[in-house]
Motif scaffolding. Sequence first.
Motif, PDB file in Angstrom:
ATOM      1  N   ARG A 144       0.826  -1.216   0.000  1.00 40.06           N
ATOM      2  CA  ARG A 144       0.000   0.000   0.000  1.00 40.06           C
ATOM      3  C   ARG A 144       0.856   1.260   0.000  1.00 40.06           C
ATOM      4  O   ARG A 144       0.432   2.302  -0.510  1.00 40.06           O
ATOM      5  N   LEU A 145       2.053   1.159   0.545  1.00 45.20           N
ATOM      6  CA  LEU A 145       2.922   2.332   0.662  1.00 45.20           C
ATOM      7  C   LEU A 145       3.919   2.458  -0.493  1.00 45.20           C
ATOM      8  O   LEU A 145       4.757   3.364  -0.475  1.00 45.20           O
ATOM      9  N   LEU A 146       3.803   1.597  -1.496  1.00 49.84           N
ATOM     10  CA  LEU A 146       4.716   1.692  -2.635  1.00 49.84           C
ATOM     11  C   LEU A 146       4.701   3.071  -3.308  1.00 49.84           C
ATOM     12  O   LEU A 146       5.752   3.577  -3.712  1.00 49.84           O
ATOM     13  N   PRO A 147       3.525   3.725  -3.436  1.00 49.29           N
ATOM     14  CA  PRO A 147       3.531   5.065  -4.045  1.00 49.29           C
ATOM     15  C   PRO A 147       4.141   6.140  -3.157  1.00 49.29           C
ATOM     16  O   PRO A 147       4.378   7.259  -3.622  1.00 49.29           O
ATOM     17  N   GLY A 148       4.363   5.838  -1.872  1.00 48.70           N
ATOM     18  CA  GLY A 148       4.981   6.807  -0.970  1.00 48.70           C
ATOM     19  C   GLY A 148       4.069   7.246   0.157  1.00 48.70           C
ATOM     20  O   GLY A 148       2.976   6.705   0.356  1.00 48.70           O
ATOM     21  N   VAL A 149       4.541   8.227   0.903  1.00 46.60           N
ATOM     22  CA  VAL A 149       3.833   8.822   2.035  1.00 46.60           C
ATOM     23  C   VAL A 149       3.613  10.296   1.743  1.00 46.60           C
ATOM     24  O   VAL A 149       4.516  10.978   1.239  1.00 46.60           O
ATOM     25  N   ARG A 150       2.422  10.779   2.041  1.00 48.38           N
ATOM     26  CA  ARG A 150       2.145  12.209   1.885  1.00 48.38           C
ATOM     27  C   ARG A 150       2.244  12.880   3.252  1.00 48.38           C
ATOM     28  O   ARG A 150       1.509  12.541   4.182  1.00 48.38           O
ATOM     29  N   TYR A 151       3.168  13.839   3.382  1.00 53.50           N
ATOM     30  CA  TYR A 151       3.317  14.631   4.605  1.00 53.50           C
ATOM     31  C   TYR A 151       2.571  15.951   4.418  1.00 53.50           C
ATOM     32  O   TYR A 151       2.793  16.657   3.421  1.00 53.50           O
ATOM     33  N   VAL A 152       1.712  16.275   5.358  1.00 54.23           N
ATOM     34  CA  VAL A 152       0.798  17.407   5.193  1.00 54.23           C
ATOM     35  C   VAL A 152       0.989  18.391   6.347  1.00 54.23           C
ATOM     36  O   VAL A 152       0.971  18.008   7.524  1.00 54.23           O
ATOM     37  N   ARG A 153       1.171  19.660   6.010  1.00 59.11           N
ATOM     38  CA  ARG A 153       1.181  20.738   6.996  1.00 59.11           C
ATOM     39  C   ARG A 153       0.016  21.676   6.710  1.00 59.11           C
ATOM     40  O   ARG A 153      -0.292  21.971   5.553  1.00 59.11           O
ATOM     41  N   TYR A 154      -0.620  22.160   7.772  1.00 61.79           N
ATOM     42  CA  TYR A 154      -1.666  23.180   7.629  1.00 61.79           C
ATOM     43  C   TYR A 154      -1.246  24.394   8.441  1.00 61.79           C
ATOM     44  O   TYR A 154      -0.940  24.292   9.634  1.00 61.79           O
ATOM     45  N   PHE A 155      -1.238  25.562   7.790  1.00 59.28           N
ATOM     46  CA  PHE A 155      -0.904  26.824   8.447  1.00 59.28           C
ATOM     47  C   PHE A 155      -2.146  27.711   8.435  1.00 59.28           C
ATOM     48  O   PHE A 155      -2.683  28.020   7.360  1.00 59.28           O
ATOM     49  N   HIS A 156      -2.596  28.101   9.609  1.00 62.09           N
ATOM     50  CA  HIS A 156      -3.813  28.912   9.678  1.00 62.09           C
ATOM     51  C   HIS A 156      -3.529  30.370   9.304  1.00 62.09           C
ATOM     52  O   HIS A 156      -2.378  30.768   9.085  1.00 62.09           O
ATOM     53  N   ASP A 157      -4.595  31.165   9.260  1.00 63.28           N
ATOM     54  CA  ASP A 157      -4.509  32.553   8.793  1.00 63.28           C
ATOM     55  C   ASP A 157      -4.389  33.535   9.956  1.00 63.28           C
ATOM     56  O   ASP A 157      -4.908  34.641   9.891  1.00 63.28           O
ATOM     57  N   GLN A 242      -7.423  20.408   9.102  1.00 61.57           N
ATOM     58  CA  GLN A 242      -6.847  21.504   9.868  1.00 61.57           C
ATOM     59  C   GLN A 242      -5.809  21.035  10.881  1.00 61.57           C
ATOM     60  O   GLN A 242      -5.330  21.820  11.696  1.00 61.57           O
ATOM     61  N   LEU A 243      -5.419  19.770  10.828  1.00 63.05           N
ATOM     62  CA  LEU A 243      -4.356  19.298  11.702  1.00 63.05           C
ATOM     63  C   LEU A 243      -3.047  19.983  11.308  1.00 63.05           C
ATOM     64  O   LEU A 243      -2.694  20.028  10.125  1.00 63.05           O
ATOM     65  N   PRO A 244      -2.311  20.526  12.275  1.00 65.11           N
ATOM     66  CA  PRO A 244      -1.045  21.192  11.929  1.00 65.11           C
ATOM     67  C   PRO A 244      -0.051  20.265  11.233  1.00 65.11           C
ATOM     68  O   PRO A 244       0.722  20.700  10.388  1.00 65.11           O
ATOM     69  N   TRP A 245      -0.063  18.976  11.626  1.00 65.44           N
ATOM     70  CA  TRP A 245       0.804  17.967  11.020  1.00 65.44           C
ATOM     71  C   TRP A 245      -0.034  16.724  10.746  1.00 65.44           C
ATOM     72  O   TRP A 245      -0.886  16.360  11.541  1.00 65.44           O
ATOM     73  N   ASN A 246       0.261  16.046   9.637  1.00 64.48           N
ATOM     74  CA  ASN A 246      -0.435  14.797   9.378  1.00 64.48           C
ATOM     75  C   ASN A 246       0.348  14.003   8.325  1.00 64.48           C
ATOM     76  O   ASN A 246       1.143  14.567   7.564  1.00 64.48           O
TER      77      ASN A 246
END
Length: 308
Positions: A144-157, A242-246
Amino acid sequence: MVRLENWTPLEIDPVGIGGPEELVQRLSELGPRELTGLLAEEKALVFRGFDVTAESLSAVLAQLLPNRSGQDAGACGRTVDAVFRTETGRPETTVWPYHKMSAAHAWPTRLAMYCDTAPLTGGESMVVDAEGWLAALDPALRERLLPGVRYVRYFHDGSGIGESWQGAFGTDRREQVELFLDGTGDEWVWKADGGIQVSRVLPATVRHPITGSEVWFNQIHRWHPAGSGPREVLWRMLPEEQLPWNATFADGSAIPGHTVTEICGRGIATAVDIPWNRGDLMLLDNVSLAHGRRPFTGARRICVAMSN
Protein backbone atom coordinates in the motif's frame (compact mmCIF):
# COMPACT_ATOMS: atom_id res chain seq x y z
CA MET A 1 6.58 -12.25 10.96
CA VAL A 2 9.95 -12.03 9.22
CA ARG A 3 12.84 -11.27 11.57
CA LEU A 4 16.47 -10.59 10.79
CA GLU A 5 19.30 -11.52 13.13
CA ASN A 6 19.50 -9.00 15.96
CA TRP A 7 21.86 -6.13 15.21
CA THR A 8 24.26 -4.50 17.68
CA PRO A 9 26.72 -1.65 17.10
CA LEU A 10 30.48 -2.06 16.95
CA GLU A 11 32.03 -0.75 20.18
CA ILE A 12 35.57 0.64 19.99
CA ASP A 13 37.71 1.15 23.10
CA PRO A 14 41.17 2.64 23.69
CA VAL A 15 44.17 0.36 23.19
CA GLY A 16 47.06 2.84 23.44
CA ILE A 17 47.59 6.26 24.97
CA GLY A 18 43.87 6.77 25.41
CA GLY A 19 42.03 10.07 25.40
CA PRO A 20 40.67 11.94 22.39
CA GLU A 21 44.21 12.09 20.97
CA GLU A 22 44.24 8.34 20.41
CA LEU A 23 40.78 8.44 18.86
CA VAL A 24 41.77 11.19 16.41
CA GLN A 25 44.98 9.33 15.51
CA ARG A 26 43.19 6.02 14.91
CA LEU A 27 40.50 7.63 12.78
CA SER A 28 43.13 9.49 10.79
CA GLU A 29 45.04 6.25 10.16
CA LEU A 30 41.82 4.50 9.16
CA GLY A 31 41.03 7.16 6.57
CA PRO A 32 37.69 8.39 5.19
CA ARG A 33 37.23 5.62 2.60
CA GLU A 34 37.77 2.82 5.10
CA LEU A 35 35.58 4.57 7.65
CA THR A 36 32.77 4.79 5.09
CA GLY A 37 33.02 1.07 4.41
CA LEU A 38 33.17 0.18 8.10
CA LEU A 39 30.10 2.30 8.88
CA ALA A 40 28.14 0.78 5.98
CA GLU A 41 28.98 -2.69 7.31
CA GLU A 42 28.45 -2.06 11.04
CA LYS A 43 25.73 0.65 10.79
CA ALA A 44 26.87 2.32 14.02
CA LEU A 45 30.20 2.76 15.78
CA VAL A 46 30.27 3.52 19.52
CA PHE A 47 33.47 5.02 20.93
CA ARG A 48 33.80 4.56 24.71
CA GLY A 49 36.53 5.42 27.17
CA PHE A 50 38.24 8.10 25.07
CA ASP A 51 37.05 10.88 27.41
CA VAL A 52 36.06 13.19 24.58
CA THR A 53 35.32 16.68 25.90
CA ALA A 54 33.39 19.59 24.44
CA GLU A 55 36.76 21.21 23.66
CA SER A 56 38.17 18.15 21.85
CA LEU A 57 34.94 17.31 20.05
CA SER A 58 35.71 19.41 16.99
CA ALA A 59 38.90 17.49 16.18
CA VAL A 60 37.06 14.17 16.42
CA LEU A 61 34.15 15.35 14.28
CA ALA A 62 36.60 16.51 11.61
CA GLN A 63 37.51 12.82 11.18
CA LEU A 64 34.02 11.34 11.53
CA LEU A 65 32.12 13.90 9.42
CA PRO A 66 34.55 15.23 6.80
CA ASN A 67 31.73 16.82 4.78
CA ARG A 68 30.24 18.64 7.76
CA SER A 69 29.92 22.38 7.44
CA GLY A 70 31.51 24.48 10.18
CA GLN A 71 34.69 22.45 10.73
CA ASP A 72 35.76 24.52 13.74
CA ALA A 73 32.84 23.60 15.97
CA GLY A 74 32.64 25.37 19.28
CA ALA A 75 31.46 24.06 22.60
CA CYS A 76 28.92 21.27 22.65
CA GLY A 77 25.35 22.47 22.76
CA ARG A 78 25.71 25.60 20.69
CA THR A 79 23.54 25.79 17.61
CA VAL A 80 26.39 27.30 15.57
CA ASP A 81 29.12 25.39 13.74
CA ALA A 82 26.79 22.51 12.82
CA VAL A 83 26.65 21.13 16.37
CA PHE A 84 23.38 21.28 18.24
CA ARG A 85 21.85 19.94 21.42
CA THR A 86 19.01 17.43 21.38
CA GLU A 87 15.78 18.52 22.98
CA THR A 88 15.16 17.23 26.51
CA GLY A 89 11.50 18.19 26.87
CA ARG A 90 9.16 15.64 28.46
CA PRO A 91 11.92 13.37 29.83
CA GLU A 92 9.27 10.98 31.16
CA THR A 93 8.21 10.03 27.63
CA THR A 94 9.70 7.79 24.95
CA VAL A 95 10.89 9.32 21.68
CA TRP A 96 9.97 6.73 19.06
CA PRO A 97 12.81 5.81 16.66
CA TYR A 98 12.98 7.82 13.45
CA HIS A 99 15.41 8.77 10.68
CA LYS A 100 16.63 12.36 10.86
CA MET A 101 15.00 14.53 8.15
CA SER A 102 13.41 11.56 6.38
CA ALA A 103 10.32 13.74 5.78
CA ALA A 104 12.45 16.24 3.83
CA HIS A 105 13.61 16.22 0.23
CA ALA A 106 17.23 15.69 1.37
CA TRP A 107 18.69 14.17 4.52
CA PRO A 108 22.04 13.52 6.19
CA THR A 109 23.56 10.07 5.79
CA ARG A 110 25.63 10.28 8.98
CA LEU A 111 24.92 11.45 12.51
CA ALA A 112 27.47 11.85 15.28
CA MET A 113 26.02 11.86 18.80
CA TYR A 114 28.16 12.96 21.76
CA CYS A 115 27.31 12.67 25.46
CA ASP A 116 28.24 15.85 27.32
CA THR A 117 26.03 15.05 30.34
CA ALA A 118 24.80 11.55 31.11
CA PRO A 119 21.33 11.10 32.67
CA LEU A 120 20.90 9.90 36.22
CA THR A 121 18.82 6.94 35.07
CA GLY A 122 17.54 5.76 31.68
CA GLY A 123 17.93 7.98 28.64
CA GLU A 124 19.38 5.30 26.40
CA SER A 125 19.32 5.95 22.67
CA MET A 126 17.17 3.32 20.97
CA VAL A 127 18.39 2.27 17.54
CA VAL A 128 16.41 0.13 15.12
CA ASP A 129 17.77 -1.69 12.10
CA ALA A 130 15.61 -0.22 9.33
CA GLU A 131 16.00 -3.27 7.08
CA GLY A 132 14.64 -5.46 9.86
CA TRP A 133 11.88 -2.97 10.61
CA LEU A 134 10.73 -3.14 7.00
CA ALA A 135 10.87 -6.95 6.97
CA ALA A 136 8.73 -7.10 10.13
CA LEU A 137 5.84 -5.15 8.58
CA ASP A 138 2.75 -6.66 6.98
CA PRO A 139 3.39 -7.22 3.24
CA ALA A 140 -0.01 -5.70 2.46
CA LEU A 141 1.03 -2.46 4.18
CA ARG A 142 4.32 -2.39 2.32
CA GLU A 143 2.41 -2.81 -0.95
CA ARG A 144 0.00 0.00 0.00
CA LEU A 145 2.92 2.33 0.66
CA LEU A 146 4.72 1.69 -2.64
CA PRO A 147 3.53 5.07 -4.05
CA GLY A 148 4.98 6.81 -0.97
CA VAL A 149 3.83 8.82 2.04
CA ARG A 150 2.15 12.21 1.89
CA TYR A 151 3.32 14.63 4.60
CA VAL A 152 0.80 17.41 5.19
CA ARG A 153 1.18 20.74 7.00
CA TYR A 154 -1.67 23.18 7.63
CA PHE A 155 -0.90 26.82 8.45
CA HIS A 156 -3.81 28.91 9.68
CA ASP A 157 -4.51 32.55 8.79
CA GLY A 158 -3.49 34.03 12.15
CA SER A 159 -6.06 32.40 14.42
CA GLY A 160 -6.02 28.71 15.25
CA ILE A 161 -3.94 25.87 16.63
CA GLY A 162 -0.43 25.50 15.32
CA GLU A 163 1.56 27.95 13.22
CA SER A 164 0.21 30.71 10.99
CA TRP A 165 1.41 30.96 7.42
CA GLN A 166 2.52 34.52 8.09
CA GLY A 167 4.83 33.31 10.85
CA ALA A 168 6.01 30.22 9.01
CA PHE A 169 6.98 32.04 5.81
CA GLY A 170 7.91 35.41 7.31
CA THR A 171 5.53 37.43 5.14
CA ASP A 172 1.92 38.50 4.94
CA ARG A 173 1.89 38.45 1.13
CA ARG A 174 0.40 35.37 -0.49
CA GLU A 175 2.35 35.83 -3.71
CA GLN A 176 5.65 35.55 -1.83
CA VAL A 177 4.48 32.34 -0.18
CA GLU A 178 3.47 30.91 -3.55
CA LEU A 179 6.81 31.90 -5.12
CA PHE A 180 8.71 30.14 -2.34
CA LEU A 181 6.60 26.97 -2.48
CA ASP A 182 6.84 26.75 -6.26
CA GLY A 183 10.60 26.43 -5.80
CA THR A 184 10.37 23.54 -3.35
CA GLY A 185 8.33 21.13 -5.45
CA ASP A 186 5.73 20.86 -2.68
CA GLU A 187 2.01 20.91 -3.44
CA TRP A 188 -0.08 23.66 -1.88
CA VAL A 189 -3.61 25.00 -1.81
CA TRP A 190 -5.22 28.00 -0.13
CA LYS A 191 -8.23 27.03 1.95
CA ALA A 192 -11.56 28.84 2.25
CA ASP A 193 -10.75 29.80 5.86
CA GLY A 194 -7.63 31.70 4.72
CA GLY A 195 -5.15 29.03 5.74
CA ILE A 196 -2.85 27.10 3.44
CA GLN A 197 -2.25 23.37 3.19
CA VAL A 198 1.19 22.25 2.03
CA SER A 199 2.10 18.66 1.25
CA ARG A 200 4.80 16.54 -0.29
CA VAL A 201 4.99 12.87 -1.29
CA LEU A 202 8.18 11.02 -0.42
CA PRO A 203 9.11 7.34 -0.52
CA ALA A 204 8.27 5.11 2.44
CA THR A 205 11.45 3.12 1.78
CA VAL A 206 14.82 3.90 0.21
CA ARG A 207 17.84 1.93 -0.98
CA HIS A 208 21.02 2.32 1.01
CA PRO A 209 23.49 4.18 -1.23
CA ILE A 210 26.33 1.69 -0.54
CA THR A 211 24.81 -1.66 0.37
CA GLY A 212 21.73 -1.40 -1.85
CA SER A 213 19.51 -2.79 0.92
CA GLU A 214 15.91 -1.58 0.97
CA VAL A 215 15.09 0.02 4.33
CA TRP A 216 12.10 1.56 6.11
CA PHE A 217 12.72 5.32 5.86
CA ASN A 218 9.91 7.72 6.72
CA GLN A 219 8.24 9.58 9.57
CA ILE A 220 4.67 8.30 9.40
CA HIS A 221 4.54 7.67 13.13
CA ARG A 222 5.93 11.14 13.97
CA TRP A 223 3.56 13.10 11.71
CA HIS A 224 0.41 11.01 12.16
CA PRO A 225 -1.68 11.97 15.24
CA ALA A 226 -1.89 8.36 16.40
CA GLY A 227 1.85 8.23 16.85
CA SER A 228 2.63 11.74 18.01
CA GLY A 229 1.70 11.70 21.69
CA PRO A 230 0.07 15.02 22.70
CA ARG A 231 -0.99 15.77 19.14
CA GLU A 232 -3.40 12.83 19.30
CA VAL A 233 -5.65 15.14 21.32
CA LEU A 234 -5.82 17.47 18.32
CA TRP A 235 -7.09 14.58 16.22
CA ARG A 236 -10.23 14.56 18.36
CA MET A 237 -10.54 18.37 18.39
CA LEU A 238 -9.91 19.40 14.80
CA PRO A 239 -11.09 18.37 11.33
CA GLU A 240 -8.41 16.31 9.60
CA GLU A 241 -7.75 19.07 7.05
CA GLN A 242 -6.85 21.50 9.87
CA LEU A 243 -4.36 19.30 11.70
CA PRO A 244 -1.05 21.19 11.93
CA TRP A 245 0.80 17.97 11.02
CA ASN A 246 -0.43 14.80 9.38
CA ALA A 247 0.69 11.85 7.28
CA THR A 248 -1.54 10.05 4.79
CA PHE A 249 -1.18 7.56 1.98
CA ALA A 250 0.20 9.11 -1.21
CA ASP A 251 -3.29 9.55 -2.68
CA GLY A 252 -4.41 11.55 0.37
CA SER A 253 -6.49 8.80 1.96
CA ALA A 254 -6.19 8.39 5.71
CA ILE A 255 -3.76 5.98 7.35
CA PRO A 256 -5.72 4.18 10.11
CA GLY A 257 -4.55 4.77 13.66
CA HIS A 258 -4.13 1.05 14.31
CA THR A 259 -1.73 0.86 11.36
CA VAL A 260 0.46 3.54 12.93
CA THR A 261 0.36 1.70 16.26
CA GLU A 262 1.48 -1.47 14.50
CA ILE A 263 4.33 0.36 12.76
CA CYS A 264 5.58 1.73 16.08
CA GLY A 265 5.26 -1.64 17.79
CA ARG A 266 7.15 -3.56 15.10
CA GLY A 267 9.99 -1.06 15.25
CA ILE A 268 10.30 -0.81 19.02
CA ALA A 269 10.23 -4.61 19.37
CA THR A 270 13.68 -4.86 17.75
CA ALA A 271 15.22 -1.71 19.27
CA VAL A 272 18.73 -1.94 20.72
CA ASP A 273 19.44 0.35 23.68
CA ILE A 274 22.69 2.34 23.70
CA PRO A 275 23.46 3.63 27.23
CA TRP A 276 25.37 6.86 27.64
CA ASN A 277 28.35 7.83 29.80
CA ARG A 278 29.94 11.26 29.74
CA GLY A 279 32.43 11.46 26.87
CA ASP A 280 30.86 8.65 24.80
CA LEU A 281 30.45 9.20 21.07
CA MET A 282 28.39 7.31 18.48
CA LEU A 283 28.60 7.52 14.70
CA LEU A 284 25.29 6.44 13.20
CA ASP A 285 24.28 5.56 9.64
CA ASN A 286 21.07 7.60 9.33
CA VAL A 287 19.77 5.44 6.46
CA SER A 288 20.46 2.02 7.98
CA LEU A 289 19.26 2.92 11.47
CA ALA A 290 16.42 4.83 13.08
CA HIS A 291 17.11 6.31 16.50
CA GLY A 292 15.00 7.39 19.47
CA ARG A 293 15.26 7.85 23.24
CA ARG A 294 14.14 6.09 26.40
CA PRO A 295 12.65 8.08 29.30
CA PHE A 296 15.20 9.41 31.80
CA THR A 297 15.73 11.23 35.06
CA GLY A 298 18.27 13.92 35.86
CA ALA A 299 20.04 15.99 33.22
CA ARG A 300 20.75 14.57 29.77
CA ARG A 301 22.78 16.52 27.25
CA ILE A 302 23.45 14.81 23.92
CA CYS A 303 25.01 16.88 21.14
CA VAL A 304 24.49 16.02 17.49
CA ALA A 305 26.28 16.85 14.26
CA MET A 306 25.47 15.53 10.79
CA SER A 307 26.77 15.30 7.25
CA ASN A 308 26.22 13.55 3.95
